[in-house]
Design an enzyme around this catalytic site. Structure first.
Site, PDB file in Angstrom:
ATOM      1  N   LYS A  11       1.342  -1.379  -0.141  1.00  0.00           N
ATOM      2  CA  LYS A  11      -0.027   0.142   0.008  1.00  0.00           C
ATOM      3  C   LYS A  11       0.629   1.306  -0.354  1.00  0.00           C
ATOM      4  CE  LYS A  11       0.915   1.477   4.881  1.00  0.00           C
ATOM      5  NZ  LYS A  11       1.599   2.560   4.382  1.00  0.00           N
ATOM      6  N   ASP A 145      -2.441  -1.825   9.927  1.00  0.00           N
ATOM      7  CA  ASP A 145      -2.550  -2.015   8.455  1.00  0.00           C
ATOM      8  C   ASP A 145      -3.153  -3.383   8.191  1.00  0.00           C
ATOM      9  OD1 ASP A 145      -1.235   0.884   8.544  1.00  0.00           O
ATOM     10  OD2 ASP A 145       0.352   0.352   8.277  1.00  0.00           O
TER      11      ASP A 145
HETATM   12  P1  ATP Z   1       3.797  -0.100   7.692  1.00  0.00           P
HETATM   13  O1  ATP Z   1       4.252   0.415   6.275  1.00  0.00           O
HETATM   14  O2  ATP Z   1       2.706  -0.938   8.107  1.00  0.00           O
HETATM   15  O3  ATP Z   1       4.456   1.090   9.229  1.00  0.00           O
HETATM   16  P2  ATP Z   1       5.943  -1.341   6.439  1.00  0.00           P
HETATM   17  O4  ATP Z   1       6.918  -1.449   5.003  1.00  0.00           O
HETATM   18  O5  ATP Z   1       7.126   0.043   6.988  1.00  0.00           O
HETATM   19  O6  ATP Z   1       4.975  -0.914   7.901  1.00  0.00           O
HETATM   20  P3  ATP Z   1       7.120  -3.704   7.357  1.00  0.00           P
HETATM   21  O7  ATP Z   1       7.988  -4.640   5.678  1.00  0.00           O
HETATM   22  O8  ATP Z   1       5.686  -4.155   7.644  1.00  0.00           O
HETATM   23  O9  ATP Z   1       7.577  -2.274   7.581  1.00  0.00           O
HETATM   24  O10 ATP Z   1       7.733  -4.130   8.547  1.00  0.00           O
HETATM   25  C1  ATP Z   1       8.468  -4.072   9.436  1.00  0.00           C
HETATM   26  C2  ATP Z   1       8.948  -4.493  10.484  1.00  0.00           C
HETATM   27  O11 ATP Z   1       8.538  -5.388  10.947  1.00  0.00           O
HETATM   28  C3  ATP Z   1      10.406  -5.239  10.024  1.00  0.00           C
HETATM   29  O12 ATP Z   1      11.434  -4.622  10.350  1.00  0.00           O
HETATM   30  C4  ATP Z   1      10.379  -6.572  10.382  1.00  0.00           C
HETATM   31  O13 ATP Z   1      11.552  -7.280  11.662  1.00  0.00           O
HETATM   32  C5  ATP Z   1       8.844  -7.327  11.378  1.00  0.00           C
HETATM   33  N1  ATP Z   1       8.571  -8.161  10.342  1.00  0.00           N
HETATM   34  C6  ATP Z   1       7.784  -8.931  11.055  1.00  0.00           C
HETATM   35  N2  ATP Z   1       6.787  -9.967   9.611  1.00  0.00           N
HETATM   36  C7  ATP Z   1       7.313  -9.678   8.729  1.00  0.00           C
HETATM   37  C8  ATP Z   1       6.963  -9.171   7.440  1.00  0.00           C
HETATM   38  N3  ATP Z   1       6.056 -11.169   7.172  1.00  0.00           N
HETATM   39  N4  ATP Z   1       7.764  -9.052   6.915  1.00  0.00           N
HETATM   40  C9  ATP Z   1       8.549  -7.776   6.968  1.00  0.00           C
HETATM   41  N5  ATP Z   1       8.363  -7.675   7.473  1.00  0.00           N
HETATM   42  C10 ATP Z   1       8.208  -7.884   9.155  1.00  0.00           C
END
Ligand code: ATP
Length: 308
Positions: A11, A145
């Site tokens: 997203k 989310d």
């Molecule tokens: P958001 O936009 O929802 O704040 P994000 O895109 O910045 O999230 P994610 O890629 O969802 O961040 O990952 C955040 C943290 O969650 C990562 O640093 C990782 O350690 C942890 N994590 C746990 N499960 C997962 C997964 N399946 N994929 C990615 N990260 C994961």
């Protein structure tokens, strides 16, 4: 069925309005989510090891930045599968395989997407037959989310972002995403947002959905949408990662209709006028400071769906 594969989108937030810090540590948000065609795939399979000593849920990760994703019970896909088993009141087993294309800790909700995909895949694998309304409730408990990744399309989230209403849109929007090296921690970016506001003595007030943005989405007007994109977390992301200013500037120079940091960053999003324009912006961004890679995508796309 011995294995189910679900495809789930990333997203971008078209508007992220962040209210004051609440007593429970969260912020009231107006969060316009838009699902774009960068996908992770999650396969839930009947376990290879059925011995009593084997863990009920295992996970493997392939693809983008796999080293930064926990391959244990902390993985959001495992947490979601466990929450689903808990809801069904039984212990269920599955081996999960996540194929990642969504940048990790990139502000594109990749972990939440995997959680949503695991809910859909395990619901099917375990023959639970839960309706999407039930999956949405479990999703909201796993993370704010996660419900949107089930729903897809374009939607506005209020509260912590978890109370969702679908938004009407027309046509297809063309996007370019500039991926950065390394991630940004979402809690850290919110903390920096609070700190910057306190330092400046600003009171953000109650967040409200942007009427020009909603109208641009309804009318499929990319020029108006480009002008209406806003993200209250952007100053905080730029404060923690100043090089993103160069990336945003480079996209604007390349004629993007609008540019912003995606969610908590560090991925930057650029709206293009057409598929060709998106390809040109992506080619131009490749040399921009702070940009590891640039990918094109379209939105809106559907939420988590079974593909095999
Ligand atoms: P958001 O936009 O929802 O704040 P994000 O895109 O910045 O999230 P994610 O890629 O969802 O961040 O990952 C955040 C943290 O969650 C990562 O640093 C990782 O350690 C942890 N994590 C746990 N499960 C997962 C997964 N399946 N994929 C990615 N990260 C994961």
């Amino acid at each position: 069925m011995s294995a189910i594969t679900v495809r789930v989108p990333a997203k971008v937030n078209l508007q992220l309005a962040v209210g004051p810090l609440r007593e429970d540590g969260y912020h009231d948000l107006v969060n316009v989510f838009h699902a774009v065609s960068i996908f992770d795939e999650v396969t839930a399979a009947e376990p290879g090891d059925v011995s009593a000593a084997a863990p009920p849920l295992t996970v493997r990760i392939e693809g983008e930045s796999t080293g930064e994703v926990p391959a244990n019970d902390d993985n959001l896909a495992v947490r979601a599968a466990r929450a689903l088993a808990g809801h069904a009141g039984r212990s269920y087993r599955a081996d999960l395989l996540i194929r990642k294309s969504i940048p990790v800790a990139g502000g594109m909700a990749g972990g939440s997407a995997d959680a949503a995909a695991a809910l859909v895949a395990c619901n099917e694998l375990w023959g639970l037959g839960l309706p999407v309304e039930d999956l949405m409730e479990i999703a909201a408990d796993v993370g704010s989310d996660v419900p949107f990744a089930l729903l897809g399309g374009t939607a506005v989230g209020t509260g912590r972002g978890e109370r969702l209403s679908r938004l009407e849109t027309s046509g297809v929007f063309h996007w370019v995403f500039a991926l950065a090296d390394g991630g940004l921690s979402t809690p850290r970016v919110y903390g920096e947002c609070d700190r910057l506001r306190e330092e400046a003595g600003t009171d953000p007030g109650r967040p409200v959905a942007s009427e020009p943005l909603l109208a641009a989405l309804r009318e499929g007007d990319a020029v108006a949408l480009g002008r209406a994109l806003t993200n209250d977390l952007q100053p905080a992301a730029l404060s923690l990662r100043p090089s993103l200013a160069h990336t945003l500037h480079a996209g604007a120079e390349l004629g993007a209709l609008g540019s912003l940091v995606s969610g908590s960053g560090p991925t930057c999003a650029f709206l293009a006028a057409s598929e060709t324009h998106a390809a040109e912006i992506a080619a131009g961004l490749k040399n921009a400071e702070g940009c590891r890679a640039a990918v094109t995508a379209t939105g809106p796309v559907p939420g988590a769906v079974v593909v095999g």
